[in-house]
Design an enzyme around this catalytic site. Structure first.
Site, PDB file in Angstrom:
ATOM      1  N   HIS A 117       0.851  -1.173   0.093  1.00  0.00           N
ATOM      2  CA  HIS A 117       0.131   0.102  -0.034  1.00  0.00           C
ATOM      3  C   HIS A 117       0.968   1.141  -0.017  1.00  0.00           C
ATOM      4  O   HIS A 117       1.904   1.144   0.445  1.00  0.00           O
ATOM      5  CB  HIS A 117      -0.706  -0.083   1.282  1.00  0.00           C
ATOM      6  CG  HIS A 117      -1.972   1.050   1.584  1.00  0.00           C
ATOM      7  ND1 HIS A 117      -1.789   2.100   1.569  1.00  0.00           N
ATOM      8  CD2 HIS A 117      -3.144   0.774   1.295  1.00  0.00           C
ATOM      9  CE1 HIS A 117      -2.925   2.870   1.700  1.00  0.00           C
ATOM     10  NE2 HIS A 117      -3.860   2.209   1.499  1.00  0.00           N
ATOM     11  N   GLN A 199      -4.330  -5.046   7.155  1.00  0.00           N
ATOM     12  CA  GLN A 199      -5.145  -5.878   6.537  1.00  0.00           C
ATOM     13  C   GLN A 199      -5.219  -7.207   7.367  1.00  0.00           C
ATOM     14  O   GLN A 199      -6.204  -8.266   7.071  1.00  0.00           O
ATOM     15  CB  GLN A 199      -5.110  -6.130   5.165  1.00  0.00           C
ATOM     16  CG  GLN A 199      -5.466  -4.920   3.954  1.00  0.00           C
ATOM     17  CD  GLN A 199      -6.621  -4.683   4.242  1.00  0.00           C
ATOM     18  OE1 GLN A 199      -7.882  -5.171   4.840  1.00  0.00           O
ATOM     19  NE2 GLN A 199      -6.979  -3.264   3.800  1.00  0.00           N
ATOM     20  N   LYS A 222      -9.973  -0.678  10.926  1.00  0.00           N
ATOM     21  CA  LYS A 222     -10.233  -1.948  10.119  1.00  0.00           C
ATOM     22  C   LYS A 222     -10.458  -3.318  10.917  1.00  0.00           C
ATOM     23  O   LYS A 222     -10.353  -4.120  10.190  1.00  0.00           O
ATOM     24  CB  LYS A 222      -9.007  -2.187   9.191  1.00  0.00           C
ATOM     25  CG  LYS A 222      -8.707  -0.973   8.156  1.00  0.00           C
ATOM     26  CD  LYS A 222      -7.622  -1.335   7.101  1.00  0.00           C
ATOM     27  CE  LYS A 222      -7.126  -0.287   6.420  1.00  0.00           C
ATOM     28  NZ  LYS A 222      -7.803   0.290   5.210  1.00  0.00           N
TER      29      LYS A 222
END
Ligand SMILES: Cc1ncc(COP(=O)(O)O)c(C=O)c1O
Lengths: 409, 121
Positions: A117, A199, A222
């Site tokens: 990312h 993630q 998240k």
């Protein structure tokens, strides 16, 4: 996993009963308990931490510090002294790059991977630019996994930092973190390793001690928590050696005008200023939520659903779909990115949105990866605990309509 | 109302004036980093009149249909008239309201045209 029961815990579904939310990789939805924790702080004891000597401030401090303990237990750190609160994964990685800035010199090298990312790309790119060091980018295999053979060859005596993601936010790839760390440390035991776990949290069980990474970054939002809170984990013996890079209140023992200012111990010396207190307390509730469901159960549910969705997408769209990323469910987190022949991802996202189906389209803050894939953009779906096979069928139904609408001559 | 009216889909599936011009006098390309839309606009301008206009590129239906619709209106316009085209005119051609995050897609064609008019080859 009983997804209809789970859905009742997320108030957004009462506001939008038709919602099919397939964008948890961008941010997860919030359960009532998380919302309540933040509201309770704001309503009942919204005082500052670490300073006040009256009961309400003591309560806020206790609750805040209890979350530090909880985070440490959740990710299996050695203790709460290894947990620094930040604003986000981005904040954590930038902090790490600043903390390690002095360790990098002209002619050294840093390694990242082609699946990072921008958050785990740009801070390092900037650091090597400043120091005239070398940035090496580890490539991927055909199936979208890290090529460990090549990665191994990139590491040498002058490799100061390796930063890589635990789970790719585009490919869904679950990297074998522990194996990668071992490979690197075998070649150069002094290389510091940062893992971007943005993630991974809330999706796969974490064990930073087993990973043996030096630094780990993630975001509360998240993992069912609020926005505005992140964590940087660092091994205590590393954090103890590092000097602070932001300065202000809350982080000093004594301030001298002429004499030396004495900073507090880690992690407090890295947390200058008033933190996001309500957000951190809400992160505590998010961790309780995950622990109650069981991290292994969450991973099991998401793995089954991802595997199911991969099969359904492939059998429905056959040669018209290109799935980006590993097909092996053991190596695949709850993220699927794909390209549909002849239809731009933004059109897909827009048309699904008109049917209350939320997905992401674009390069997902991973432009270098898309360049390597030869695609400008992809369509991404991602699952969490509130998703089930009905969501997959609704998605496929609308995708079929879109395909018909676009391919009609 | 859906953004994807028949007119837009038709222009996307069967773009008008698609391609490049070997003898272009003006040319520019742009991209929309948000979705990765790419457009190139080629013009032949003679005596200040646009004789031909072509576009090429790839991207979402809105960006490509908007370019197709725009090129249809360009032929025989003076370059001053082309420069005077406003975002509102493009929205009228598209015939659907665009949300803020699709505006960039819809107006990429106009941006490319203006850039091309300033880029004599
Ligand atoms: C792998 C990865 N790293 C970093 C980030 C950045 O997280 P944040 O925006 O919370 O700082 C994301 C978020 O999309 C991500 O998926």
């Amino acid at each position: 996993m009983n997804t209809s029961e789970i859905k009742t815990r997320f108030p957004i579904f009462q506001h939008h009963p038709e919602l099919v939310y397939l964008d948890s990789a961008a941010t997860s939805l919030k359960p009532q308990t998380v919302i309540d924790a933040e509201r309770e702080y704001l309503e009942e004891y919204s005082t500052n931490v670490g300073r006040g000597l009256y009961p309400l401030a003591e309560k806020a401090t206790e609750k805040f510090e209890a979350v530090r303990e909880k985070v440490a237990r959740h990710i299996k750190a050695a203790g709460s002294q290894e947990i620094i609160f930040t604003s986000s994964t981005t904040g954590s990685i930038n902090l790490a790059a600043d903390l390690l800035n002095h360790t990098v010199n002209n002619g050294d090298n840093l390694i990242i991977t082609a699946m990072e990312h921008h958050s785990n790309f740009l801070p390092w790119q900037e650091l090597v630019r400043q120091k005239n060091a070398d940035l090496r980018v580890a490539p991927l295999t055909q199936t979208g996994e890290l090529d460990l053979g090549i990665l191994q060859n990139l590491v040498d005596a002058r490799t100061k930092i390796v930063a890589f993601t635990a789970v790719s936010n585009v490919l869904g790839t679950i990297n074998p973190v522990q194996e990668i760390v071992t490979i690197i440390k075998n070649i150069n035991p002094h290389t510091l390793i940062l893992v971007d776990a943005a993630q991974a949290t809330g999706s796969i069980p974490l064990d930073v001690t087993r990973w043996n990474a030096d630094l780990v970054a993630f975001s509360a939002h998240k993992m069912f928590g609020p926005t505005g809170v992140g964590v940087l984990y660092g091994k205590s013996h590393l954090l103890e050696k590092l000097r602070p890079v932001t300065f202000g209140g809350n982080m000093v023992l004594d301030v001298g005008q002429a004499s030396e200012t004495i900073y507090k111990e880690a992690p407090t010396r890295f947390e200058a200023g008033t933190p996001n207190i309500g957000g951190v307390i809400a992160l505590g509730a998010a961790l309780d939520y995950i622990e109650n469901l069981g991290p292994a159960n969450i991973r099991g549910h998401e793995k089954n659903l991802t595997d199911h969705a991969l099969k359904r997408l492939q059998e429905t769209f056959r040669n018209d779909i290109r799935i980006i990323g590993p097909i092996n469910p053991e190596r695949h987190g709850s993220i699927i990115s794909f390209a549909l022949n002849g239809i731009h991802p933004h059109d897909i996202a827009h048309l699904l949105g008109e049917k209350n189906i939320c997905i992401r389209a674009g390069h997902h803050c991973a432009a270098p990866l898309h360049r390597a894939l030869g695609l400008d953009a992809t369509t991404r779906i991602s699952f969490s605990v509130y998703n089930n096979e009905d969501d997959v069928e609704k998605l496929i139904g609308v995708l079929k309509e879109i395909q018909k609408m676009f391919l009609m001559k | 109302m859906s953004l994807y009216q028949d007119c837009i889909l038709d222009h996307y599936r069967n773009p008008r004036n698609h391609g490049t011009l070997l003898r272009a006098t003006h040319r520019a390309s742009t991209n929309n980093p948000v979705c990765g839309d790419k457009l190139q606009m080629d013009l032949i301008v003679k005596n200040d009149i646009i004789e031909d206009a072509r576009f090429s590129g790839a991207g979402c239906a809105i960006s490509q249909a908007s370019a197709s619709l725009l090129t249809e209106t360009l032929k025989k316009k003076t370059s001053a008239d082309a420069r005077a085209i406003k975002p509102a005119d493009i929205l009228k051609l598209l015939g659907v309201p665009l949300s803020p995050n699709r505006l960039k897609c819809g107006l990429l064609s106009l941006e490319t045209l203006k850039k091309a008019l300033n880029n004599k080859m």
